[in-house]
Every structure is written in structure tokens, then in C-alpha cells.
Design an enzyme around this catalytic site. Sequence first.
Site, short mmCIF file in Angstrom:
data_model
loop_
_atom_site.label_atom_id
_atom_site.label_comp_id
_atom_site.label_asym_id
_atom_site.label_seq_id
_atom_site.Cartn_x
_atom_site.Cartn_y
_atom_site.Cartn_z
N ASP A 89 -5.49 20.31 18.84
CA ASP A 89 -4.66 21.21 18.04
C ASP A 89 -4.08 20.37 16.91
O ASP A 89 -3.14 19.59 17.12
CB ASP A 89 -3.55 21.81 18.91
CG ASP A 89 -2.54 22.64 18.10
OD1 ASP A 89 -2.80 22.90 16.90
OD2 ASP A 89 -1.50 23.03 18.67
N LYS B 258 -0.87 19.32 6.28
CA LYS B 258 -1.84 20.35 6.69
C LYS B 258 -1.80 21.53 5.72
O LYS B 258 -2.82 22.19 5.50
CB LYS B 258 -1.54 20.81 8.11
CG LYS B 258 -2.45 21.95 8.59
CD LYS B 258 -2.14 22.34 10.03
CE LYS B 258 -2.92 23.57 10.45
NZ LYS B 258 -2.67 23.93 11.86
N GLU C 79 -6.68 29.45 16.12
CA GLU C 79 -5.58 29.09 17.02
C GLU C 79 -5.17 30.21 17.97
O GLU C 79 -4.99 29.97 19.17
CB GLU C 79 -4.39 28.60 16.19
CG GLU C 79 -4.66 27.21 15.60
CD GLU C 79 -3.66 26.81 14.53
OE1 GLU C 79 -2.68 27.55 14.31
OE2 GLU C 79 -3.84 25.74 13.92
N ASP D 114 1.26 33.85 17.03
CA ASP D 114 1.18 32.39 16.94
C ASP D 114 1.95 31.91 15.70
O ASP D 114 1.46 32.00 14.58
CB ASP D 114 -0.29 31.97 16.86
CG ASP D 114 -0.47 30.45 16.82
OD1 ASP D 114 0.54 29.72 16.93
OD2 ASP D 114 -1.61 30.00 16.68
#
Length: 569
Positions: A6, A68, A145, A168
Site C-alpha cells: 500500500d 504521491k 485501493e 476509502d
Amino acid sequence: MIIGIDLGTTNSLVAVWRDGRAEMIPNALGHHLTPSVVGLDDNGDVLVGLAARERLITHPHLTAAVFKRYMGSDRVTRLGRRDFRPEELSALVLKSLKLDAERYLGEPVEEAVITVPAYFSDAQRKATKIAGQLAGLRVERLVNEPTAAALAYGLHQSEPESRFLVFDLGGGTFDISILELFEGVMEVRASAGDNFLGGEDFTEALIDGFIDAVGRPRGLSDKAATPALYQALRKQAEQAKRALSSNQEAEMQVLHDGQTLSWQINDAAFQRLTEPLLKRLREPIERALRDARLKAIDLDQIVLAGGATRKPLVRKLVAKLFGRMPAMNINPDEVVAMGAAVMAGLKSRDESLNEVVMTDVCPYTLGVEVSEQIAPNRFQAGFFLPIIERNSVVPISREQTVNTIQDRQQALHVRVFQGESRQVKDNIFLGELTIPVPPKPAGEISVTIRFTYDVNGLLEAEMTVEDTGEKHRLVIEENPGVLTPEEIEQRLRELARLKIHPREHLPNATLLARADRLYQQTLGEERQWISSETARFQAVLETQDEERISAARQALKQLLDEVEGESWL
């Protein structure tokens, strides 16, 4: 051995599927969470994780975080004398996780399944695969995800038929996926999301609130005035945000121009500050439900994933929107990594996972730019022609036919976009290709455009000139901001020359970085106390006696915990 990773905005994790279950892998500090922070130490060696995060305040010019969010772009971050792209910074995090896995498993690791936000673009997905390549990993499978979270919950073993929604909310991205289980198949019905909405935005809201409340009256109007001050504010905001998860009030305090600025905030004020963010959470939920042709009442379960779902105000919002409490029986920080491990087990054909079948969808619409006739013999460019609609089950292949619009036109310029807007200027440009065509009267030349979208979320476009049968293929690799194969080789060589801080010394480096930060943040006797105890620990390090070093490290950690409480992840 295939591992599941992850790769998060705030923290990253690694797990493995073995002995019939997903198993989290600890890092050199014994933690499951590795902060997604990269820095250089005083010798120029690379630090990754908590040791790097501790230096965000004291050495902001040598430390990078939240990169990211810039995956798939050509943004660069300068650390010391060298520029790093987001893929390279992510690669250093992935390499650290790879080393942790190899140490834990006792064998080399060459392949990984990496999770990405469901709403990541083609360019962002390619950048993630490149980051894995730069880290020395083969990445043949990316998994969304929320899909990974669903796998981790083992919902494939629940009722024979059920519908559920995965909510999420991570550090930097927000994803919604609606899944349906029937006849042993777990199928994603719809996905939606926001790549710039996450826990980091709640932190920024607290920083802005602090500046408005006590900063401006004291001459602090720009949170980015100095990197060190900004990172100090971020740390205080992060601690306040976490405190508000279990308390009604929290305090933020920073030193600015020799004066201490303090601010008390309560839960109600935090909710007012973050109301715009809470509103942004609603829209993707509504879109996903519309696309799945479902109502909230049709869902059997709501599953939470991502560390930001720990916030009571987020959980209250979810409960209010769906009229029920969400499932919270797996650590939301770890659930996506565990799902990645399940997918790694599926990929390695583990016998215990033979009965799991998973399908996914393309979360956004893919198409090309076309010109539309607005008057006789008058065309206007810039319109979007969808070829693959969002939430189509993948892998998928679809085609559309376009025609020339000018007499004796000699070429057709095909520009590929991703998005939902009618005009391409509001969508994301992915790539382009110029196709030669026979010079004939307008409308007589047709070109069939076929899009193929695979399970990793990567797109291939094929154009066929009907008059000649000539085919032109465009694998969307030349995205703005995505490295070419030649550039990847060059970056591999450059990264290979970087020296990684020794893994076995990371606990000591992390503690010293924390002590240095606290020394700069404190005053008077407390400051001198930290200084003398740090010097004592450094003297023990010189002995190279592991037993004495371990005892001294624990003693210094307890002292620092007394000053600021236990360090958080």
C-alpha cells in the site's frame, strides 16, 4: 515471493500472503506503518520513513513528503544538490519496504502488487509502475485501493449475495467503490473519487484556522513563510487532529519570532473548519450510487478504509449518509495493504484462494477530441467523444468511427483524453497520434478508433484507416510527466549511486532526529536537558556495544516521550 504494498500519501505498508492469511511486515523500527517521507542525512545518505519525517522541521530543505499527490506529473523536488521526481521518491519508499520484506521473509523479493487510488489516471498508474521498477520490483498488477480493502474484509466469504460500499479516505486521496457479491464472484459495480482529498487536507484546514485565529494578529499571515515554520505548524495540526479523535479539545502551539503562539480548538470548531471537505466527500458517493443504479438503502454493509476514517466527524458523516454504522473490525490503516497481500496470493495461485474471483471497473470515461459542426461548412474543435464510459467492467475494448472534415485532408490528429466533461479542455490529456490518410473529399475517409483498457488501468488505442486498412497503435506511454524507457534507465543509474542509510542504524538515527527537533522546539532548562541526554546517548553509540546502545536508546526515548508524549504514526 510476491508481496503486497500500500503506497500511501502519508504512510506506506507492506504485507504478504502466507499460511492462508495476510500477514503485515514490520519495518526496521518494528512498526507496520512507514511514513512516506524521504530525506538526506548530514552525510548525504538517504533516509526513509520516521527518521526522515522527524527531520521535516529541522531540515526541510533535505526532506520531502506528500509526493504521491504529484505522481504522473513532471514536478521535481530538490533535496540537497539533486532533483527528484515523484516516481523516484516513491521508489525510495518502495525500496525500503522491499528491504524490510526481504529481511522479514529471509528470501529475495522481486515482484509486488501495488495498490493505487481507484481514481488514479493512466499517467499516475504508469508512474506507480515505474516507481516499482526503479525500486527493483516487477509490478505486473496494480489493484484499486477500495477493491483491496474489500478483499481484506473477506467479504467474498459473507452472505451468498450482498452489496457493499467501500469508503476509502486516506492521507491524500478519497475513493468510493460499490461491490456486489453473487455466485462466488466479487464484482465492482461503480467507483468514484477525488485524488486531492484526504487526511492531509484536514491538517491544512487546522493550519489555516490557526493562522486566522492567532497568527495574523501576531504578524504570521503566510503559512509557507519559512519551510521550518510550516512543518512545525503541520506537526502541531496533525497532533491536534489526532487528539480531537478522542477528546473534545486540543491545543496547537508554535514558536514564531521569539513568541509562543497558542490556540485552543474544540470539536465543533474543527467541524466548521472542515465543512467544505465534508461536502466534497458526498459528491463521489452520490455519483457512485447513481452509476450503480442503487440507493443507500440497497447496500448491505459500509466498509471503512484509510487512516483518515478514524476521525469521529468522518464516521458520523458516513453513519448519517447511510443510516447505519460502518464496519470497523479491521485496522483502517492496514486494510488496504492486507488486501494487496490477498491479491498477491491470488497472483501466485495460492491454493487457499482458489475460489476467489474478482472483477473491477474503469473509474473514468476515456475518449478522443472531435470537431462538431456548428453551422454549414463550419466546425468547432475541442469536444469530447467518449469511447469507454466510466464504470465499464474491465478488461474492456470499445470502438468509435470518426471521419475527415476537410477536402483533401492528408492527416488525422487523434488526441486522447480522460474525464467527464463535454469539452476536452476540462478533461485530462493522455496522449496523441497523427495518422496519414488518403487526400479525398471531406467525410469520405473513416478511421475506427478502438480503445482497450486492462485490469491494471492502462490504456491502448488502435486506429484503423478504413480506406487502406492501415493500422496505427498508440500505447499511452508519452503522457506528460511520465518517464520514457530511456529516462527510466538513466534514473535507475542515478538512484543506484545513492547511498541508503544503513537499515540496522535507523532506530538510532530516528531517535537522534527526534531529539534534534525537540531541542529546536523547546527553551530553557528543558532544552539543556535534551541536549545533555542526547550527548550522553551519542557517547554510548561510539562504544558500538549493542547491549548498552539498546538500553541508552530506551532511556532517551522515555525522556523524549516525557517532553512531548509518545511519537505518533
